[in-house]
Design a protein around this motif. Sequence first.
Motif, PDB file in Angstrom:
ATOM      1  N   VAL A   1      17.273   6.926   0.015  1.00 37.28           N
ATOM      2  CA  VAL A   1      18.135   6.475   1.111  1.00 37.28           C
ATOM      3  C   VAL A   1      17.313   6.175   2.365  1.00 37.28           C
ATOM      4  O   VAL A   1      17.512   5.145   3.027  1.00 37.28           O
ATOM      5  N   ALA A   2      16.373   7.053   2.695  1.00 35.21           N
ATOM      6  CA  ALA A   2      15.579   6.871   3.915  1.00 35.21           C
ATOM      7  C   ALA A   2      14.712   5.618   3.827  1.00 35.21           C
ATOM      8  O   ALA A   2      14.650   4.825   4.774  1.00 35.21           O
ATOM      9  N   VAL A   3      14.046   5.423   2.688  1.00 35.61           N
ATOM     10  CA  VAL A   3      13.174   4.256   2.531  1.00 35.61           C
ATOM     11  C   VAL A   3      13.991   2.966   2.531  1.00 35.61           C
ATOM     12  O   VAL A   3      13.646   1.989   3.214  1.00 35.61           O
ATOM     13  N   ALA A   4      15.095   2.949   1.764  1.00 33.73           N
ATOM     14  CA  ALA A   4      15.926   1.743   1.696  1.00 33.73           C
ATOM     15  C   ALA A   4      16.505   1.403   3.061  1.00 33.73           C
ATOM     16  O   ALA A   4      16.505   0.240   3.486  1.00 33.73           O
ATOM     17  N   GLY A   5      16.984   2.395   3.783  1.00 33.78           N
ATOM     18  CA  GLY A   5      17.553   2.147   5.104  1.00 33.78           C
ATOM     19  C   GLY A   5      16.531   1.603   6.080  1.00 33.78           C
ATOM     20  O   GLY A   5      16.810   0.657   6.827  1.00 33.78           O
ATOM     21  N   PHE A   6      15.327   2.167   6.066  1.00 35.28           N
ATOM     22  CA  PHE A   6      14.292   1.713   7.002  1.00 35.28           C
ATOM     23  C   PHE A   6      13.861   0.283   6.691  1.00 35.28           C
ATOM     24  O   PHE A   6      13.730  -0.547   7.594  1.00 35.28           O
ATOM     25  N   VAL A   7      13.644  -0.021   5.398  1.00 31.43           N
ATOM     26  CA  VAL A   7      13.187  -1.361   5.008  1.00 31.43           C
ATOM     27  C   VAL A   7      14.239  -2.411   5.353  1.00 31.43           C
ATOM     28  O   VAL A   7      13.936  -3.460   5.933  1.00 31.43           O
ATOM     29  N   ILE A   8      15.496  -2.137   5.006  1.00 33.74           N
ATOM     30  CA  ILE A   8      16.561  -3.102   5.311  1.00 33.74           C
ATOM     31  C   ILE A   8      16.739  -3.244   6.816  1.00 33.74           C
ATOM     32  O   ILE A   8      16.909  -4.348   7.341  1.00 33.74           O
ATOM     33  N   GLY A   9      16.681  -2.131   7.533  1.00 33.98           N
ATOM     34  CA  GLY A   9      16.810  -2.184   8.984  1.00 33.98           C
ATOM     35  C   GLY A   9      15.688  -2.969   9.636  1.00 33.98           C
ATOM     36  O   GLY A   9      15.891  -3.639  10.652  1.00 33.98           O
ATOM     37  N   PHE A  10      14.492  -2.916   9.058  1.00 36.62           N
ATOM     38  CA  PHE A  10      13.353  -3.657   9.597  1.00 36.62           C
ATOM     39  C   PHE A  10      13.497  -5.149   9.335  1.00 36.62           C
ATOM     40  O   PHE A  10      13.089  -5.982  10.148  1.00 36.62           O
ATOM     41  N   ARG A  11      14.081  -5.517   8.195  1.00 35.33           N
ATOM     42  CA  ARG A  11      14.150  -6.922   7.799  1.00 35.33           C
ATOM     43  C   ARG A  11      15.250  -7.699   8.513  1.00 35.33           C
ATOM     44  O   ARG A  11      15.125  -8.904   8.724  1.00 35.33           O
ATOM     45  N   ILE A  12      16.333  -7.044   8.887  1.00 34.64           N
ATOM     46  CA  ILE A  12      17.500  -7.771   9.393  1.00 34.64           C
ATOM     47  C   ILE A  12      17.300  -8.393  10.777  1.00 34.64           C
ATOM     48  O   ILE A  12      17.555  -9.582  10.967  1.00 34.64           O
ATOM     49  N   PRO A  13      16.857  -7.655  11.788  1.00 38.23           N
ATOM     50  CA  PRO A  13      16.886  -8.218  13.150  1.00 38.23           C
ATOM     51  C   PRO A  13      15.804  -9.256  13.398  1.00 38.23           C
ATOM     52  O   PRO A  13      14.797  -9.326  12.682  1.00 38.23           O
ATOM     53  N   SER A  14      16.040 -10.063  14.421  1.00 40.28           N
ATOM     54  CA  SER A  14      15.021 -10.987  14.904  1.00 40.28           C
ATOM     55  C   SER A  14      14.163 -10.251  15.923  1.00 40.28           C
ATOM     56  O   SER A  14      14.434  -9.108  16.280  1.00 40.28           O
ATOM     57  N   ILE A  15      13.121 -10.922  16.396  1.00 45.91           N
ATOM     58  CA  ILE A  15      12.227 -10.305  17.368  1.00 45.91           C
ATOM     59  C   ILE A  15      12.113 -11.204  18.584  1.00 45.91           C
ATOM     60  O   ILE A  15      12.489 -12.373  18.549  1.00 45.91           O
ATOM     61  N   ASP A  16      11.571 -10.659  19.649  1.00 44.65           N
ATOM     62  CA  ASP A  16      11.467 -11.420  20.892  1.00 44.65           C
ATOM     63  C   ASP A  16      10.655 -12.691  20.710  1.00 44.65           C
ATOM     64  O   ASP A  16      10.918 -13.706  21.336  1.00 44.65           O
ATOM     65  N   ALA A  17       9.634 -12.638  19.862  1.00 43.33           N
ATOM     66  CA  ALA A  17       8.766 -13.799  19.650  1.00 43.33           C
ATOM     67  C   ALA A  17       9.184 -14.583  18.417  1.00 43.33           C
ATOM     68  O   ALA A  17       8.377 -15.230  17.778  1.00 43.33           O
ATOM     69  N   GLN A  18      10.475 -14.538  18.073  1.00 41.20           N
ATOM     70  CA  GLN A  18      10.947 -15.154  16.837  1.00 41.20           C
ATOM     71  C   GLN A  18      10.600 -16.634  16.751  1.00 41.20           C
ATOM     72  O   GLN A  18      10.330 -17.156  15.683  1.00 41.20           O
TER      73      GLN A  18
END
Length: 290
Positions: A123-140
């Motif tokens: 759960v911890a690994v899946a949540g972190f990986v998905i959470g990292f992939r979804i958002p955009s970044i300031d320098a998108q």
Amino acid sequence: MINYLNLLAFNNLVVFVGMPVVLFFVSLGMGGGSKKAIDYNPGKWEKKKTWVSFTDYENMVDQYEDAYGELYSNPGDYLSCCCSLIFILVFGFLILMSQSMSIVLLDPVIDQILFIVLEYSIVAVAGFVIGFRIPSIDAQEFFTRPLKGDVYSFASELAGVPGIRAGMNVELGVRSGVQTIIDAEVKAYVQNLPETVQIQVQVSHSGFAYPYLVGTAYKGGRVSPHEDSFRIATRYPARLEYSMDKDVMVIVARFDIPERTSSVPHISMGDFRELAALLAGELQDNYNPE
């Protein structure tokens, strides 16, 4: 005794279902937050444009993907988030069912510890990986996906067509020792003619990929609006459409595909190169600068 069993069942429900759900959302937040917190050395990019071959561009894209592939925004992972949440609930209830049926693998206490470690780790690994992939970044804007797709696939075939000089006009950005592809554009010119004479690749989709070419020549002479058909060594006959757009001579080259066919039309890369060679020849023949 009944109260104790109810308390034990509630405790197991919290441990194997409730807490993993909470952990998943916490991991999502940590993954998204860590991506947002990445330092991209803010400042002004030093930009430069360079002409590269399609092979060199693909090598650059491979390096780009290795360096920045994980920094893309992947909104499609919202679906992965929902699927993961369902998996957590199902996995947790399966563990509860195994305990209610008194299924023992090693030892009741050891089994419970192993289940907790396994479930919480996933759960911890899946949540972190998905959470990292979804958002955009300031320098998108500087980490968008490089140019690919049908237009690029057909355009890259122009490099092997006699009379055409084709490649990629790439804009690179350098900042604090970091280099990235800011923009990339396919460019195709007719050999021995100025760069005001260009060929562009367009691809329409109506059940199949239908490529066609648009040749333009700025102040390259005038033509009367008309159409010509050509029988060349291709599956379908070629059609050229001549027109003027103010000072720009325009020649559109496409294949004349019957409206009704017994199979889905297909334009091979070899036929596309033949069409491009025909267009290049017509641009050379009609080029007469004013």
